[in-house]
Design an enzyme around this catalytic site. Structure first.
Site, short mmCIF file in Angstrom:
data_model
loop_
_atom_site.label_atom_id
_atom_site.label_comp_id
_atom_site.label_asym_id
_atom_site.label_seq_id
_atom_site.Cartn_x
_atom_site.Cartn_y
_atom_site.Cartn_z
N ASP A 12 0.92 -0.72 -0.09
CA ASP A 12 -0.42 0.05 -0.09
C ASP A 12 0.81 0.98 -0.26
O ASP A 12 2.31 1.34 0.21
CB ASP A 12 -1.14 -0.13 0.90
CG ASP A 12 -2.34 0.92 1.33
OD1 ASP A 12 -2.72 1.24 0.57
OD2 ASP A 12 -1.77 1.48 1.88
N SER A 13 0.01 2.67 0.20
CA SER A 13 1.06 3.79 -0.10
C SER A 13 2.09 3.69 1.45
O SER A 13 2.66 4.53 1.54
CB SER A 13 0.29 4.88 -0.39
OG SER A 13 -0.13 4.58 0.28
N CYS A 75 -4.57 -1.64 -1.40
CA CYS A 75 -4.48 -0.56 -1.89
C CYS A 75 -5.43 -0.05 -3.21
O CYS A 75 -5.27 -0.09 -4.61
CB CYS A 75 -3.31 0.40 -1.69
SG CYS A 75 -3.41 2.00 -2.48
N GLU A 153 -2.19 7.69 9.22
CA GLU A 153 -0.49 7.37 9.06
C GLU A 153 0.43 8.13 10.35
O GLU A 153 1.74 7.18 11.27
CB GLU A 153 0.60 8.48 7.78
CG GLU A 153 0.25 7.03 6.17
CD GLU A 153 0.00 6.43 6.31
OE1 GLU A 153 1.79 5.74 6.45
OE2 GLU A 153 0.32 4.98 5.60
N CYS A 185 -11.02 3.02 0.64
CA CYS A 185 -9.46 3.77 0.56
C CYS A 185 -9.26 2.32 1.94
O CYS A 185 -10.39 2.11 2.77
CB CYS A 185 -9.26 5.16 0.85
SG CYS A 185 -7.35 4.83 1.35
N HIS A 187 -7.40 2.60 4.37
CA HIS A 187 -6.93 3.34 5.53
C HIS A 187 -7.85 3.72 6.36
O HIS A 187 -7.56 3.86 7.61
CB HIS A 187 -6.20 4.74 4.90
CG HIS A 187 -4.88 4.73 4.97
ND1 HIS A 187 -4.02 4.05 4.07
CD2 HIS A 187 -3.53 5.24 6.06
CE1 HIS A 187 -2.88 4.33 3.13
NE2 HIS A 187 -2.76 4.46 4.73
N1 DGL Z 1 -4.33 2.94 1.37
C1 DGL Z 1 -4.66 3.31 -0.34
C2 DGL Z 1 -6.22 3.10 -0.89
O1 DGL Z 1 -6.91 2.72 -0.36
C3 DGL Z 1 -3.93 4.38 -0.81
C4 DGL Z 1 -4.08 5.93 -0.16
C5 DGL Z 1 -2.90 6.90 -0.55
O2 DGL Z 1 -2.13 6.68 -0.77
O3 DGL Z 1 -4.11 7.90 -1.27
O4 DGL Z 1 -6.30 3.78 -1.66
#
Ligand code: DGL
Length: 258
Positions: A12-13, A75, A153, A185, A187
């Site tokens: 993931d990011s 992600c 984060e 997302c 996160h």
């Molecule tokens: N967690 C990610 C997603 O599911 C990426 C969030 C990001 O880096 O902007 O889209």
């Protein structure tokens, strides 16, 4: 080496994909997991598709060098930008994410669904096709959520800054009649208690982490890659492009081990 004993890679990011990792670990506790947090390039949400694709390729190379047998693109944003290209370029199986529009549209009673995701995920054709395929008369309202990824984060899962952002994004969706919110997302599942409190307990929150874990199991089974010697496995390792040391307490907190 027995190919089934190789690790499952996830990326993931940043730390968001750990919400998927914990579902994979719960379903397949005997598998080794290798997680890549691309923190030096986080967030992906505001970046051009080509930049996200380049990161997905670089991380795939790293996970391949570590002999991963399957890669979970944990992600939504990277899946929308890159999973098709990854599948076309590499021989191993990839499991991607997509916002849970289908189950949300099936379960809404008000006929209004809100989708919380990154701007990049909501802008893609893949997302528009998903809505066209499953809305079936349901009104789907999208809400990009800049800032929320950064809150997760930094481990700020509640507190004034995170709460103000969640209110700003959710109140218009509630005012429009949404009774179901898609956490689009990876996160956002870490913000579930806060989102539920602000949205109201009658609102249904949907994400795809558990469904993705089941898909990982199905694909490994199909490819004869499910680990059999599960007593020897179950290790979790992680690495990343950023300051791994600084991220450690956040990772431990999100995985419930701190
Ligand atoms: N967690 C990610 C997603 O599911 C990426 C969030 C990001 O880096 O902007 O889209």
């Amino acid at each position: 080496m027995d190919p089934a004993a190789a690790p499952i890679g996830l990326f993931d990011s940043g730390v968001g994909g750990l919400s998927v990792l914990r579902e994979v670990r719960a379903l397949l506790p005997g598998e080794d997991l290798l997680y890549y947090a691309d923190s030096a390039h986080c967030p992906y949400g505001g970046q051009p598709v080509a930049a996200i694709q380049a990161r997905a390729v670089a991380i795939t190379e790293t996970l391949l060098a570590a002999h991963c047998k399957l890669i979970v693109v944990a992600c939504n944003t990277a899946t929308i930008a890159a999973v098709e290209a990854l599948r076309a370029s590499y021989p191993l199986p990839f499991v991607g994410m997509e916002p849970a529009v289908k189950p949300a549209c099936a379960q809404t009673r008000s006929g209004v669904v809100g989708v919380l995701a990154t701007g990049a995920a909501l802008a893609g054709d893949k997302f528009h096709r998903l809505v066209a395929a499953h809305a079936d008369g349901v009104r789907v309202i999208t809400q990009p959520c800049p800032g929320l990824v950064e809150c997760v984060e930094s481990g700020e899962l509640d507190g004034p800054r995170t709460e103000a952002l969640v209110r700003r994004y959710i109140e218009p969706l509630r005012a429009a009649g949404a009774d179901t919110l898609v956490l689009g997302c990876t996160h956002y599942p870490f913000l579930r208690p806060l989102i539920q409190r602000i949205a109201g307990k009658e609102v249904m929150l949907v994400d795809t982490g558990a469904a993705v874990a089941r898909q990982v199991q199905r694909v490994l089974d199909r490819e004869a890659l499910l680990r059999r010697d599960t007593d020897a496995g179950g290790q979790m390792r992680w690495l990343g492009s950023g300051d791994v040391q600084a991220l450690t307490p956040v990772v431990e907190r999100l995985l419930g081990c701190a």
